[in-house]
Design a protein around this motif. Structure first.
Motif, mmCIF file in Angstrom:
data_model
loop_
_atom_site.group_PDB
_atom_site.id
_atom_site.type_symbol
_atom_site.label_atom_id
_atom_site.label_comp_id
_atom_site.label_asym_id
_atom_site.label_seq_id
_atom_site.Cartn_x
_atom_site.Cartn_y
_atom_site.Cartn_z
ATOM 1 N N ALA A 1 0.952 -1.180 -0.075
ATOM 2 C CA ALA A 1 0.086 0.050 0.116
ATOM 3 C C ALA A 1 0.987 1.293 -0.204
ATOM 4 O O ALA A 1 1.927 1.436 0.850
ATOM 5 C CB ALA A 1 -0.903 0.105 1.223
ATOM 6 N N ALA B 1 -3.997 4.171 -1.518
ATOM 7 C CA ALA B 1 -5.034 4.405 -0.332
ATOM 8 C C ALA B 1 -4.827 5.604 0.427
ATOM 9 O O ALA B 1 -3.863 5.974 0.759
ATOM 10 C CB ALA B 1 -5.090 3.254 0.681
ATOM 11 N N ILE C 1 -6.230 -0.396 4.339
ATOM 12 C CA ILE C 1 -4.978 -1.243 4.030
ATOM 13 C C ILE C 1 -4.355 -1.813 5.559
ATOM 14 O O ILE C 1 -3.289 -2.102 5.368
ATOM 15 C CB ILE C 1 -4.032 -0.345 3.332
ATOM 16 C CG1 ILE C 1 -4.010 0.998 3.962
ATOM 17 C CG2 ILE C 1 -4.612 -0.217 1.916
ATOM 18 C CD1 ILE C 1 -2.755 1.077 4.688
ATOM 19 N N ALA D 1 -2.285 -4.860 4.867
ATOM 20 C CA ALA D 1 -1.303 -5.052 3.617
ATOM 21 C C ALA D 1 -0.066 -5.512 4.493
ATOM 22 O O ALA D 1 0.293 -5.383 5.566
ATOM 23 C CB ALA D 1 -1.078 -3.651 3.082
ATOM 24 N N ILE E 1 3.505 -1.184 3.831
ATOM 25 C CA ILE E 1 2.873 -0.070 3.702
ATOM 26 C C ILE E 1 3.960 1.075 3.656
ATOM 27 O O ILE E 1 5.167 0.903 4.395
ATOM 28 C CB ILE E 1 1.929 0.329 4.987
ATOM 29 C CG1 ILE E 1 0.770 -0.728 4.912
ATOM 30 C CG2 ILE E 1 1.381 2.103 4.733
ATOM 31 C CD1 ILE E 1 -0.071 -0.489 6.421
#
Length: 590
Positions: free
Chosen positions: A375, A537, A543, A546, A549
């Motif tokens: 993300a 995002a 997220i 995820a 990130i």
């Protein structure tokens, strides 16, 4: 009839090269029109010679010979001119068809980022109306120009042969009038038309923006802003149109009034009478000038109008040249051989700038491993979308490299690169075709069962079945059957069917309401299984799970980790998370 490209391997540099495929037809057509138009003078010469013969008592056979010659000349003129213009029309249609093919083919090879800098209205105008602008260049530059020149040149020649002094006096007077009236207008017209062309492109762009985005415009209360831009563009177009007409119209009107047949006849006979009184010429010579000279200034006016049309066509063709001369991304001749899992994404010290010296991505290194979700988050304008689009090679990086499957994206063919990923952006594209064909856009050979399965996976099947013709319902321009969120799920179904190893998502739920957002999230979750996903995002709650990130700010990756790791680090992500939670808490309490 087919017209080859103006220069194989390189784009045309100017309008002359743009129309190279039609030059042979234009030359032959112009030659035929010139010969045919020269014969238009024969009936006038015939009248003079018949009058001369009657005056001198020439035999009737001699007089009838001129009658036959005049009739034959008019027939040949009509056939020659019609044939020349007809052939040039066919050539122009073939050239326009060829140009449109080249433009569409060109759009396949320009960087995807090239479209970011141009509105759909400008591109559409270049392919449709601007390619039609070559009509005047091909058909009228040679046909009508030669047809007019033939009359002027042969008419001048004949009159000079009859009486050079009288012809010289008339020519000098009319050319002086033409120069005094038209040259200032032509200079002003050149300046005005550049403004006119720019205003026309702007009006086309804002019109497409307004029409294509009318739902969003009304939904988000942007009516005043968008309609204000349209109204401003409309006013500018009207103002410069009026300025262009004024700058060119006054001179044309003056010359047009002075060159009316009645005016010309009066002046010609007046000057001729003076020449006869002075003993410089004969009455029959004045008759010849009265008959032939009437058509010559009219021909000069036709020349001016033709040059105006050709000038306008050449200016309008600039956008076609701009597209054809757009820089293409270099592409290898053959697909590359992957050296790693084809869903592995590696960014190594990537820097990129839209304008030289102003980098927007600065020394970014990031690895997205097969089957993981990465993300990209961060403040607006930080470079998230640019970074995602660089992976899809919207542009080439300034330095560093991006690898897919262990191979630099610059070493992969466009088809190879695009077949390895699906892009789901905020901007939704539906083709003017059936729902089924829209879903099968990336796999035209897909069966109906496969299409339906993809639609079910994207949670859009039930909505499709409520449409007037189900999967055979036509979508596209003017068909507002699907909402923004539903159209987004349609693009996700397209990605399901294509089944690429990499998925790039740019805030795919931006246009969705709460219900559609839930459905889209379910569809994305199903689509992401087993694929390498890069998603942008803004809502961090979407997220949390995820695999990694990446916080992108100021063109750099500020920090990378899982949700829990980044919260524990207390850095920029933790601040963003706290700020969003505070906003949501405040909204619930309100």
């Amino acid at each position: 009839m087919s017209t080859p490209p103006p220069a194989a391997g390189r784009p045309p540099k100017n309008v002359w090269e743009l129309t190279a495929g039609a030059h042979r037809s234009m030359l032959l057509g112009g030659l035929a029109a010139f010969i045919g138009s020269a014969l238009k003078i024969v009936p006038y010469i015939g009248l003079v010679e018949i009058a001369r013969g009657l005056w001198s008592g020439a035999p009737r056979a001699h007089l009838w010979g001129w009658v036959v010659a005049s009739a034959a000349a008019m027939v040949v003129h009509g056939v020659a001119y019609t044939g020349a213009v007809g052939a040039n029309h066919r050539t122009e249609a073939a050239l326009r068809y060829e140009l449109r093919l080249r433009l569409v083919d060109k759009l396949k090879h320009v960087p995807l980022g090239w479209f970011n800098d141009r509105s759909s209205g400008v591109v559409r105008k270049a392919i449709t109306s601007d390619t039609s602008s070559i009509h005047s260049l091909v058909t009228h530059l040679s046909g009508d120009l030669a047809n007019t020149l033939g009359v002027v040149v042969v008419g001048f020649g004949y009159l000079l042969w009859l009486d050079a002094r009288l012809a010289g006096a008339l020519i000098a007077g009319w050319l002086l009038l033409l120069a005094l009236c038209m040259l200032p207008s032509l200079r002003a017209m050149g300046r005005s038309f550049e403004d006119y062309s720019a205003a026309e492109r702007e009006l086309a762009a804002v019109t497409v923006e307004m029409v294509d985005g009318i739902k969003e415009v009304k939904n988000f209360g942007m009516t005043a802003t968008v309609f204000g831009r349209f109204d401003a563009a409309r006013r500018r177009h009207a103002d410069v149109s009026m300025e262009w007409m004024n700058s060119s119209g006054i001179g044309v009107a003056i010359v047009g009034a002075a060159m009316q047949p009645a005016t010309i006849l009066a002046l010609t006979t007046g000057i001729g009478y003076w020449f006869v009184r002075m003993g410089w010429t004969q009455p029959l010579t004045v008759l010849a000038f009265a008959l032939v000279w009437v058509g010559i200034p009219e021909g000069l006016m036709a020349l001016v109008q033709i040059f105006q049309q050709v000038y306008a066509a050449a200016e309008a063709a600039r956008s076609t040249l701009d597209v054809l001369s757009a820089e293409e991304l270099p592409e290898p001749a053959a697909p590359a051989v992957y050296t790693a899992d084809r869903s592995l994404i590696e960014l190594e010290h990537v820097s990129f700038s839209y304008e030289p010296g102003t980098p927007v991505i600065k020394d970014v290194s990031l690895t997205c491993r097969p089957g993981t979700v990465t993300a990209l988050v961060g403040p607006s304008g930080g470079g998230k979308s640019t970074l995602a689009k660089l992976i899809a090679r919207f542009w080439d990086v300034d330095s560093g490299r991006i690898k897919i499957g262990g191979v630099d994206v610059r070493d992969q063919t466009n088809q190879q690169l695009m077949s390895s990923m699906s892009l789901v952006f905020q901007e939704i594209m539906t083709a003017t075709d059936t729902v089924a064909q829209n879903i099968a856009l990336g796999r035209p050979d897909a069966t109906r069962d496969e299409i339906v399965e993809a639609a079910r996976a994207a949670h859009i099947h039930e909505r499709i079945m409520t449409l007037p013709d189900g999967y055979d319902t036509m979508l596209g321009e003017g068909a507002g059957f699907l909402s923004g969120g539903e159209a987004q799920r349609l693009t996700i179904a397209r990605a399901f069917l294509a089944a690429p190893p990499i998925l790039i998502l740019d805030e795919a739920t931006a246009q969705a309401d709460a219900h559609s957002e839930l459905e889209i999230q379910r569809a994305i979750t199903a689509l992401a299984r087993g694929r390498t996903v890069v998603m942008i995002a803004h809502r961090l709650s979407t997220i949390r799970s995820a695999d990694q990130i990446a916080v992108v700010d100021g063109g750099r990756v500020a920090e990378v980790g899982t949700h829990d790791q980044l919260l524990a680090a207390g850095g920029q992500y933790a601040e963003l998370w706290a700020a969003q939670n505070q906003t949501m808490t405040g909204a619930r309490h309100a």
